[in-house]
Write an enzyme that holds these catalytic residues in place. Structure first.
Site, PDB file in Angstrom:
ATOM      1  N   GLU A 167       0.804  -1.222   0.000  1.00  0.00           N
ATOM      2  CA  GLU A 167       0.000   0.000   0.000  1.00  0.00           C
ATOM      3  C   GLU A 167       0.840   1.276   0.000  1.00  0.00           C
ATOM      4  OE1 GLU A 167      -3.012  -0.188   3.057  1.00  0.00           O
ATOM      5  OE2 GLU A 167      -3.968  -1.932   2.111  1.00  0.00           O
ATOM      6  N   GLY A 193      -6.746  -0.193  15.189  1.00  0.00           N
ATOM      7  CA  GLY A 193      -7.264  -1.046  16.263  1.00  0.00           C
ATOM      8  C   GLY A 193      -8.753  -0.850  16.513  1.00  0.00           C
ATOM      9  N   THR A 228      -9.540   5.801  15.933  1.00  0.00           N
ATOM     10  CA  THR A 228      -8.122   5.662  15.585  1.00  0.00           C
ATOM     11  C   THR A 228      -7.762   6.559  14.397  1.00  0.00           C
ATOM     12  OG1 THR A 228      -8.882   3.677  14.470  1.00  0.00           O
ATOM     13  CG2 THR A 228      -7.673   3.383  16.522  1.00  0.00           C
ATOM     14  N   ASP A 284     -18.968   1.801  10.951  1.00  0.00           N
ATOM     15  CA  ASP A 284     -17.553   1.785  10.543  1.00  0.00           C
ATOM     16  C   ASP A 284     -17.273   2.875   9.508  1.00  0.00           C
ATOM     17  OD1 ASP A 284     -14.883   0.988  10.428  1.00  0.00           O
ATOM     18  OD2 ASP A 284     -15.252  -0.607   8.979  1.00  0.00           O
ATOM     19  N   TRP A 331      -8.878   3.881   1.934  1.00  0.00           N
ATOM     20  CA  TRP A 331      -7.627   4.631   2.149  1.00  0.00           C
ATOM     21  C   TRP A 331      -6.922   4.973   0.837  1.00  0.00           C
ATOM     22  CZ3 TRP A 331      -3.489   2.565  -0.175  1.00  0.00           C
ATOM     23  CH2 TRP A 331      -3.635   1.234  -0.582  1.00  0.00           C
ATOM     24  N   CYS A 372     -13.072 -15.894  12.050  1.00  0.00           N
ATOM     25  CA  CYS A 372     -12.125 -16.327  11.012  1.00  0.00           C
ATOM     26  C   CYS A 372     -12.202 -15.522   9.717  1.00  0.00           C
ATOM     27  CB  CYS A 372     -12.344 -17.802  10.687  1.00  0.00           C
ATOM     28  SG  CYS A 372     -12.609 -18.831  12.140  1.00  0.00           S
TER      29      CYS A 372
HETATM   30  N1  PQQ Z   1      -7.069  -0.663   6.517  1.00  0.00           N
HETATM   31  C1  PQQ Z   1      -7.460  -0.980   5.260  1.00  0.00           C
HETATM   32  C2  PQQ Z   1      -6.505  -1.453   4.270  1.00  0.00           C
HETATM   33  O1  PQQ Z   1      -5.303  -1.221   4.505  1.00  0.00           O
HETATM   34  O2  PQQ Z   1      -6.915  -2.047   3.266  1.00  0.00           O
HETATM   35  C3  PQQ Z   1      -8.802  -0.825   5.138  1.00  0.00           C
HETATM   36  C4  PQQ Z   1      -9.244  -0.414   6.394  1.00  0.00           C
HETATM   37  C5  PQQ Z   1      -8.140  -0.317   7.230  1.00  0.00           C
HETATM   38  C6  PQQ Z   1     -10.553  -0.125   6.862  1.00  0.00           C
HETATM   39  O3  PQQ Z   1     -11.531  -0.181   6.099  1.00  0.00           O
HETATM   40  C7  PQQ Z   1     -10.702   0.225   8.216  1.00  0.00           C
HETATM   41  O4  PQQ Z   1     -11.825   0.465   8.677  1.00  0.00           O
HETATM   42  C8  PQQ Z   1      -9.550   0.297   9.069  1.00  0.00           C
HETATM   43  N2  PQQ Z   1      -9.802   0.631  10.351  1.00  0.00           N
HETATM   44  C9  PQQ Z   1      -8.790   0.752  11.227  1.00  0.00           C
HETATM   45  C10 PQQ Z   1      -9.166   1.136  12.608  1.00  0.00           C
HETATM   46  O5  PQQ Z   1     -10.360   1.292  12.830  1.00  0.00           O
HETATM   47  O6  PQQ Z   1      -8.300   1.286  13.460  1.00  0.00           O
HETATM   48  C11 PQQ Z   1      -7.468   0.539  10.846  1.00  0.00           C
HETATM   49  C12 PQQ Z   1      -7.167   0.188   9.521  1.00  0.00           C
HETATM   50  C13 PQQ Z   1      -5.718  -0.001   9.223  1.00  0.00           C
HETATM   51  O7  PQQ Z   1      -4.923   0.409  10.077  1.00  0.00           O
HETATM   52  O8  PQQ Z   1      -5.313  -0.517   8.213  1.00  0.00           O
HETATM   53  C14 PQQ Z   1      -8.243   0.053   8.591  1.00  0.00           C
END
Ligand code: PQQ
Length: 683
Positions: A71, A183, A241, A306, A395, A610
């Site tokens: 990423e 987290g 977060t 979320d 993101w 899982c």
């Molecule tokens: N990280 C990704 C990714 O890297 O594909 C997609 C997400 C994250 C999300 O959709 C999230 O909601 C998400 N939420 C948190 C959080 O609530 O702390 C952390 C992360 C992360 O750190 O990658 C993601």
């Protein structure tokens, strides 16, 4: 008229600080995550342009040694490219040739990966004063000598007994390295920390949600925020977060951070009497020297889906309604595109950039979304909603071209069934959302499963932010396509989930060039110039939240993760080695007849524990072993050794003895056997 904030050296700043502010005038380099503090991800470089781009070719590639999602946006400083791979590993490469200069591996314990909701990813490093900085998946912030990779300092940013992670790129503002954490799906309290870039000493910390009032509040902002919470939210962490976005305006001296979702998601268990729950799903403006609160704008009050506001933040000065406004733009998960006044946080406009059914609109007088009552699923029936927890945009960085005046958004249409979990019990450290995820499992019927694939979509959306309307769009085969770069050559570059790296005309969306990447692309490209030649680089490697949880089921083209850095320039004619890969045939599963009750119990236990790594309905994520192929399906003892006792912990499969009984483990085995038998019968 439309430009980037032209900040000069901040008062009292060092030369190193001034270099980052001056990135605006250094298009040959890529000095910070979004190129400049405004994070527009637009480069004025124009040697590669709509006329010359057909002549673009591969000049070098570098194989990364991990097999999880890639990423990172590389930085290019003084002829060196700095890029991270999965597990927070940093590589320094010669930007002209791709030759490796050094590698730094923070040796993240693979079992920490269970605490990462969305793959063992990392989005890149920050640079300041001869050092690069990386946040590690296990919550450390490490400063490295940019020339040698030697560790200058290595500090712990988290309470190590809690399920914190770091996936985001640090930023450096006024000599402070800024880092948040992840987290929010597991039960944590979010914050942003500022460390002295020279020494690694913690300078300040801004919490995004209040702690237990009995302990006293860290700031007036937290006392204010606590007024918007009910019940004993602090017991479950609260969430918020700061796992990805930041931007900085040197003229206003304001740091902007994007804040995440509630933890648990379900507001009725987190804050039972309701409330806005500040600063969840908000953009917050802070003073970079002190972390003092200045203003906030909350995109999703009382967050329960979320709907993070951690998505990419872009700053620009643009003409709206006849005058030039200093704006901040975001396309958060909730589906509305926001244009804010970045001096005050006042809402200028918000319109849906993808289909939205949880709210009718955003009221521009109050700045609040007008919800439909059904969306609060905990108060009634399960609700099929768009956008989903994956968001209308996640993101994957967007870009803003001051030339076209358009924002280019990697947008998605994915529905999700939100349902209350009446049996919810807090279990911090594990998936802990308060929602009934079992209902999100795939239906049994193969035809219905196939039909579901067709509603899950993604596209590249060119959005006019001043007019709040689409300009053009390119439909992709599926969702979860890569981040975006726009350039002075009237080009937009994007990698796709179906394994292509594509250049489009920025003003029309016409496809002008593409390159087969042999793997899905999620990261954003970047560009730089050396010896008068322009280069474009993208780090490729399928992964992240969507592949992990929905896996092969929705992947646009079934290719493996091949993690690589690809660099292109005009006239180059390089090619990749042929892809040596064929999907593994499914081995014959155990033939034992499934016990209906056990399978039903296993379906629930599987989807509570899982899915987040092995895929919904055990479809296999393509990144982590597909359980339908597991030899352990044939042996109850072997299965329990792995699931309960942690026989494969070194490889990242933790022991579930704290949350699963031997009986649960057996029902999960029965359920996976049933899914394997189903897949076997269909092949
Ligand atoms: N990280 C990704 C990714 O890297 O594909 C997609 C997400 C994250 C999300 O959709 C999230 O909601 C998400 N939420 C948190 C959080 O609530 O702390 C952390 C992360 C992360 O750190 O990658 C993601």
């Amino acid at each position: 008229a439309c430009g980037v904030p032209q900040g000069e050296q901040a008062d009292g700043g060092t030369d190193a600080d001034a270099r980052l502010v001056g990135a605006v005038r250094a298009p040959g380099e890529w000095l910070s995550h979004g190129r400049t503090y405004a994070e527009q991800r637009h480069s004025p470089l124009d040697a590669i342009n709509m006329d010359t781009v057909p002549d673009l070719g591969l000049v070098w590639s570098f194989d990364l040694d991990t097999k999880r999602g890639i990423e990172a946006t590389p930085l290019m400083v003084d002829g060196t490219l700095y890029v991270t791979s999965a597990w927070s590993i940093v590589h320094a490469l010669d930007a002209r040739t791709g030759a490796l200069k050094w590698t730094y591996d923070p040796a993240v314990p693979r079992a920490w990966g269970q605490k990462a909701c969305c793959d063992a990813v990392n989005r890149g490093v920050a640079y300041h004063d001869g050092r690069v900085f990386v946040g590690t998946l296990d919550g450390r912030l490490v400063a490295l000598d940019a020339a040698t990779g030697a560790v200058a300092w290595d500090v712990n940013t988290i309470d190590r007994s809690k399920p914190y992670t770091i996936t985001g790129a640090p930023r450096v503002v006024k000599g402070r390295v800024l880092i948040g954490n992840g987290g929010g799906e597991y039960g944590v309290r979010g914050y942003l920390s500022a460390y002295d870039a020279a020494t690694g000493t913690l300078d300040w910390r801004f919490h995004t949600v209040p702690g237990n009032p009995a302990d006293g509040f860290e700031s007036d902002a937290m006392a204010m925020a606590a007024e918007t919470w009910t019940g004993e939210w602090w017991r479950l962490g609260g969430g918020g977060t700061v796992w990805d976005s930041m931007a900085y305006d040197p003229d206003l001296d304001l740091l902007y951070i994007g804040v995440g979702n509630g933890s648990p998601w379900n507001q009725s268990v987190r804050s039972p009497e309701g409330g806005d729950n500040l600063f969840l799903s908000s953009i917050v403006a802070l003073r970079p020297e002190t972390g003092a609160y200045v203003w906030h704008y909350q995109t999703t009050p009382g967050e329960t889906w979320d709907y993070t506001a951690t998505q990419h933040i872009i700053l620009a000065d643009m003409e709206i309604g006849g005058r030039v406004r200093k704006v901040l733009m975001q396309a958060p998960k909730n589906g509305f595109f926001y244009v804010l006044d970045r001096e005050t946080g006042a809402l200028i406009s918000a319109e849906p950039y993808v289909p939205v059914n949880w709210a009718t609109h955003v009221d521009t007088d109050t700045g609040r979304p007008v919800e439909v009552p059904e969306a609060r699923y905990y108060a009634g029936e399960p609700f099929v909603q768009v956008p989903s927890p994956f968001g209308g945009h996640n993101w994957h960085p967007m870009s803003y071209s001051p030339d076209s005046g358009l924002v280019y958004i990697p947008a998605m249409d994915i529905p999700y069934l939100y349902a209350h979990d009446p049996a919810y019990e807090a279990r911090p450290g594990f998936w802990n959302t308060g929602t009934n995820n079992t209902l999100a499992a795939l239906p049994d019927d193969a035809a219905v499963r196939a039909a579901m694939k067709t509603v899950v979509k993604g596209h590249l959306l060119a959005w006019d932010p001043a007019g709040q309307k689409p300009a053009w769009r390119v439909d992709h085969k599926g969702p979860w396509n890569g981040g975006v770069l726009s350039t002075g050559g009237n080009l937009v570059f994007q990698g796709t989930a179906d394994s292509r790296f594509v250049a489009y005309r920025a003003d029309t969306g016409d496809e002008l060039w593409s390159f087969p990447t042999q793997t899905g692309v999620v990261a954003a490209p970047m560009t730089y110039a050396l010896d008068g030649e322009q280069y474009v680089t993208v780090a490729v490697g399928w992964g992240g939240a969507f592949p992990l949880t929905t896996g092969a089921f929705t992947q646009a083209e079934s290719l493996p993760n091949v993690s690589r850095v690809l660099t292109f320039k005009l006239g180059a004619t390089g090619s990749l080695p042929p892809l040596d890969w064929t999907p593994l045939p499914l081995p014959e599963p155990p033939l034992e007849p499934a016990d209906g009750e056990q399978v039903t119990a296993g379906l629930a236990a599987y989807h509570a524990n899982c899915t987040f790594c092995h895929g919904i309905s055990a479809v296999g994520g393509g990144l982590i072993p597909d359980l339908r192929h597991s030899g352990a399906l044939h042996s109850a003892e072997l299965w329990q050794d792995v699931v309960i006792d942690g026989a494969l912990v070194e490889r990242g499969m933790i022991a579930f003895s704290d949350v699963l009984s031997a009986e649960d483990s057996e029902s999960i085995r029965a359920y996976v056997i049933a899914e394997a038998q189903r897949a076997w019968a269909l092949q």
